[in-house]
Design a protein around this motif. Structure first.
Motif, PDB file in Angstrom:
ATOM      1  N   ASN A   1       0.787  -1.227   0.000  1.00 15.18           N
ATOM      2  CA  ASN A   1       0.000   0.000   0.000  1.00 15.18           C
ATOM      3  C   ASN A   1       0.824   1.284   0.000  1.00 15.18           C
ATOM      4  O   ASN A   1       0.418   2.278   0.557  1.00 15.18           O
ATOM      5  CB  ASN A   1      -0.936   0.010   1.220  1.00 15.18           C
ATOM      6  CG  ASN A   1      -2.305  -0.491   0.810  1.00 15.18           C
ATOM      7  OD1 ASN A   1      -2.703  -0.316  -0.342  1.00 15.18           O
ATOM      8  ND2 ASN A   1      -3.000  -1.111   1.733  1.00 15.18           N
TER       9      ASN A   1
ATOM     10  N   ARG B   1      -0.274   2.634  -4.991  1.00 19.06           N
ATOM     11  CA  ARG B   1      -1.672   3.040  -5.104  1.00 19.06           C
ATOM     12  C   ARG B   1      -1.901   3.871  -6.361  1.00 19.06           C
ATOM     13  O   ARG B   1      -2.910   3.736  -7.042  1.00 19.06           O
ATOM     14  CB  ARG B   1      -2.107   3.823  -3.852  1.00 19.06           C
ATOM     15  CG  ARG B   1      -2.746   2.900  -2.843  1.00 19.06           C
ATOM     16  CD  ARG B   1      -3.182   3.661  -1.629  1.00 19.06           C
ATOM     17  NE  ARG B   1      -2.039   4.413  -1.084  1.00 19.06           N
ATOM     18  CZ  ARG B   1      -2.052   5.014   0.094  1.00 19.06           C
ATOM     19  NH1 ARG B   1      -3.123   4.975   0.830  1.00 19.06           N
ATOM     20  NH2 ARG B   1      -1.002   5.670   0.533  1.00 19.06           N
TER      21      ARG B   1
ATOM     22  N   ARG C   1      -2.001   1.536  -9.253  1.00 18.59           N
ATOM     23  CA  ARG C   1      -3.264   0.800  -9.266  1.00 18.59           C
ATOM     24  C   ARG C   1      -4.378   1.675  -9.820  1.00 18.59           C
ATOM     25  O   ARG C   1      -5.190   1.240 -10.629  1.00 18.59           O
ATOM     26  CB  ARG C   1      -3.612   0.329  -7.851  1.00 18.59           C
ATOM     27  CG  ARG C   1      -2.894  -0.943  -7.542  1.00 18.59           C
ATOM     28  CD  ARG C   1      -3.334  -1.657  -6.305  1.00 18.59           C
ATOM     29  NE  ARG C   1      -3.817  -0.907  -5.191  1.00 18.59           N
ATOM     30  CZ  ARG C   1      -3.348  -1.043  -3.949  1.00 18.59           C
ATOM     31  NH1 ARG C   1      -2.344  -1.851  -3.723  1.00 18.59           N
ATOM     32  NH2 ARG C   1      -3.882  -0.381  -2.971  1.00 18.59           N
TER      33      ARG C   1
END
Lengths: 293, 448
Positions: free
Chosen positions: A96, A101, A104
């Motif tokens: 994370n 992120r 993603r």
């Protein structure tokens, strides 16, 4: 009544309205449409009963089978393109940190674009005169690699692959990341203690742990690919010369362009049957694999 | 227990699916109630309600002019209340078909000529306008010859055309042609020569965008094939009465069409770009010519630079050696017209007739012409009111004869076969094979 039975009764009562709606608006029309398949009908005016003629015509129709093969291409793009790439990305991007992120989010982005937009974007990428792709090839000195990406019937079906894969990776990525994050931390620790790292850990711990999710993803891929329509419709309209025709675009053309409602209905019934067979087949294969393993 | 959990899972799955599907279907709830409420106050009784569907949704001059006419009608007739639905042209036919299947057509609607009008009339969902037309002789007689053909079935006229669309106009850039020592090609030889010269200079001879595959059929083949086969042959072949699409003259027409692609008359990848992109190629001066319908004038005026626009000329397709058809013609079709649902009667019918007259009558025709849209009605054009390119087009079309457009006459199946067949043909398929497919489709289409 026991508590368990009462809960179950409550759940069933709660689901009943939705179930009725589903039967009425999905299951019944499917049968209705297969019934229309027995008629010669233009949408308005008289319906003429012609028995199995439409269905035998479907079986003999070259374009129908060509569309079917093209649909299998799309299935292949999804199952062997989307799923592995999404899985790979999920494994790489499971943590994370901010840049993971960010990556993603960018991979997920095409999902929020409408397929019309995606179709137009790729239409311009492949554009024969002003397309970025041909421009890139030119500037790299690879002019001989230039192709009529969407206009050459021999190439068009392959050109459809990248946009379809690119546009649909997002949801599978999310699915896989969720599954990966659900693997308990103890497993990792145990694997480490046992000395399983790297690829070995991937194949013996991680993949078996998310096998269920992969199966779901593959089923979603197959069913999604069989009803593929929008991207192709925007990018090529099934052309040139039917070379990118899909079952759904073919059905649409017959029903709403040529106004052969009866024949279109027969085509759509055949799509339902083919889809059921393919999904049943793939489920059978995957369950057998698991038993062997 | 395991069994029941599976059941519950299945039910949950169904429920999710249904919610998704229910969400998709929620778009079209009727809005009639609000109309009732607002109209009740002013005039409690005697207000005739008419539903009207049209497809003039664009921002082009003609659509604006048509909306103006409708607005004017509403203002002039206080006792008539219009319930208007404007539907974008792309989905318009489908919408009409769907409501026609349920016998819920609007009272008055804009209808396309040819196949769809024929189906509506034979299904009995629209009513003839003969009485209305006969009452207004100046209107009926003002039309050019053959204007009602594609709206006439079993001897009755079901609509009156509001426009005329020549489908096959050769737009050419005078400057590019002159710079290369060329003039507008009027014969096949000259066209081939122009293609050769332009290709050697790296200029696209003719821009073509055939992704939506009707263009090559409607704009090129319709005129080209007529030059080769003659109109009489086509009329026979449509009815499959003494002529077939496998006849040598049609195969020859297809060969001419193919020759264009083989000598490189069109730019690369013409099957992958649409008509808008094709117009761009021309409007940006990358192509010397383009073949499209008369409707392209409005688009060119909107998108081409002044320089290109001033240098643009219009012509008909060149003649074909030893062709059986009259070379001094252009393929063209009458445009849409207002139609009346068969359910309209009494006071409602009177109101509907007034609306039809307002939409397609002599007044409306004049307004249409001044909005840069050709009409099949005798009217003088005040050239100061329109774009010069449109004035040229008006002059050209009035000078030449009119031949049928393929998709306006063929069955839907055969149209599809021609459209897809031309894509194949231009990529190198054998003309004989393409002709065979077209013949089979027309034969089958007539049977159904």
């Amino acid at each position: 009544m026991t508590t368990a039975a009462r809960t179950r009764a409550f759940i069933i009562a709660g689901l009943l309205p939705a179930l009725i709606l589903y039967l009425l608006f999905v299951v019944v029309p499917v049968f209705w449409s297969s019934y229309y398949g027995f008629f010669s009908w233009k949408g308005i005016g008289e319906m003429k009963f012609i028995g199995l003629d439409n269905y035998t015509e479907v079986l003999k129709d070259e374009i129908f089978w060509k569309s079917f093969v093209n649909n299998l291409y799309i299935v292949a793009y999804s199952v062997f393109g989307q799923v592995p790439i999404a899985l790979l990305l999920a494994i790489v991007l499971a943590r994370n940190s901010w840049y993971q992120r960010f990556l993603r989010a960018s991979i997920f982005m095409p999902m929020v674009l409408s397929s019309v937009v995606i179709g137009l974007i790729w239409g311009y990428i492949y554009h024969p005169q002003i397309g970025i792709l041909n421009f890139l090839l030119d500037s790299l000195g690879l002019s001989s690699w230039k192709l009529g990406w969407l206009s050459d019937p021999k190439v068009a079906m392959y050109s459809i692959g990248p946009p379809i894969i690119w546009a649909n990776i997002g949801p599978y990525l999310i699915l896989f990341i969720a599954a990966l994050q659900n693997i308990p931390g103890e497993m990792d620790d145990a694997a480490q203690i046992d000395g399983a790292t790297g690829l070995r850990k991937l194949f013996q711990i991680t993949l078996p742990m998310i096998w269920g999710t992969i199966k779901v993803a593959i089923i979603l891929c197959i069913s999604g690919s069989l009803k593929a329509f929008d991207l192709i419709f925007i990018m090529t309209r099934g052309g040139p010369a039917n070379s990118t025709e899909l079952l759904a675009t073919y059905m649409y053309n017959n029903t709403f362009n040529i106004f052969r409602y009866g024949y279109g209905s027969a085509v759509s019934t055949s799509i339902v049957i083919i889809s059921l067979l393919l999904i049943a087949g793939s489920q059978f294969l995957m369950n057998r694999n698991k038993n062997v393993a | 227990m395991i069994m029941s959990r599976k059941w519950i899972q299945a039910l949950v799955f169904l429920m999710i699916l249904t919610t998704v599907l229910a969400g998709c279907g929620g778009g079209s709830t009727p809005k009639e109630n609000t109309d009732n409420a607002s109209s009740g106050k002013e005039q409690p009784a005697e207000k005739v309600k008419l539903s009207l569907w049209h497809n003039f949704t664009g921002e082009d001059l003609r659509a604006k002019a048509m909306r103006g006419i409708i607005e004017q009608f509403q203002n002039d007739h206080e006792n008539i209340q219009l319930e208007i639905q404007a539907i974008p042209p792309d989905g318009y036919r489908q919408r009409l078909k769907t409501v026609a299947a349920a016998n819920e057509l609007p009272d008055v609607f804009i209808m396309h000529p040819g196949t769809i009008a024929k189906e509506f009339s034979s299904a009995g969902v629209i009513q003839p306008l003969d009485d209305l037309l006969n009452k207004h002789a100046d209107w009926k007689d003002g039309y050019l010859p053959n204007s009602f053909d594609d709206f006439t079935f079993d001897g009755k006229i079901y609509s009156a055309p509001m426009s005329l669309s020549p489908t096959s106009i050769l737009y050419y850039n005078k400057k590019i042609l002159a710079d290369n020592g060329l003039s507008v090609p009027t014969t096949w030889e000259e066209l081939l020569h122009a293609v050769e010269v332009l290709n050697s200079k790296n200029i696209i001879p003719i821009a073509l965008g055939n992704k939506a595959p009707w263009l090559a059929q409607s704009s090129i083949l319709s005129s080209l094939a007529d030059r080769v086969t003659g109109t009489e042959w086509f009329n026979k072949a449509v009815l499959q009465d003494g002529a077939k699409f496998t006849d040598p003259e049609f195969v020859e027409a297809l060969s001419y069409m193919q020759e264009l692609a083989m000598v490189g008359a069109f730019q690369e990848g013409f099957n992958a770009i649409d008509t808008t992109q094709m117009e761009q190629l021309y409007a940006q001066g990358k192509a010397a010519m383009m073949i499209e319908g008369g409707w392209a004038v409005t688009n060119l005026v909107a998108s081409a630079s002044e320089d290109i626009l001033a240098n643009t000329g219009v012509a008909i397709l060149p003649s074909i050696p030893n062709g059986k058809g009259d070379p001094n013609t252009v393929s063209g079709a009458i445009g849409v017209g207002p139609a009346m649902s068969s359910k309209v009667e009494g006071a409602k019918k009177e109101a509907a007739e007034q609306l039809v007259l307002a939409l397609a009558g002599p007044e409306a025709q004049k307004i249409t012409l001044e909005a840069n849209q050709l009409i099949s009605f005798k009217a003088e054009l005040d050239k100061s009111k329109v774009n010069p390119l449109f004035a040229d087009l008006y002059e050209l079309v009035n000078k030449v004869g009119r031949t049928p457009v393929y998709d306006a006459r063929l069955t839907s199946q055969a149209t599809e076969a021609v459209n897809n067949g031309l894509q194949e043909l231009l990529l190198g398929a054998k003309p004989e094979d393409v002709a065979k497919k077209i013949q089979d489709a027309q034969e089958q289409g007539l049977k159904e």
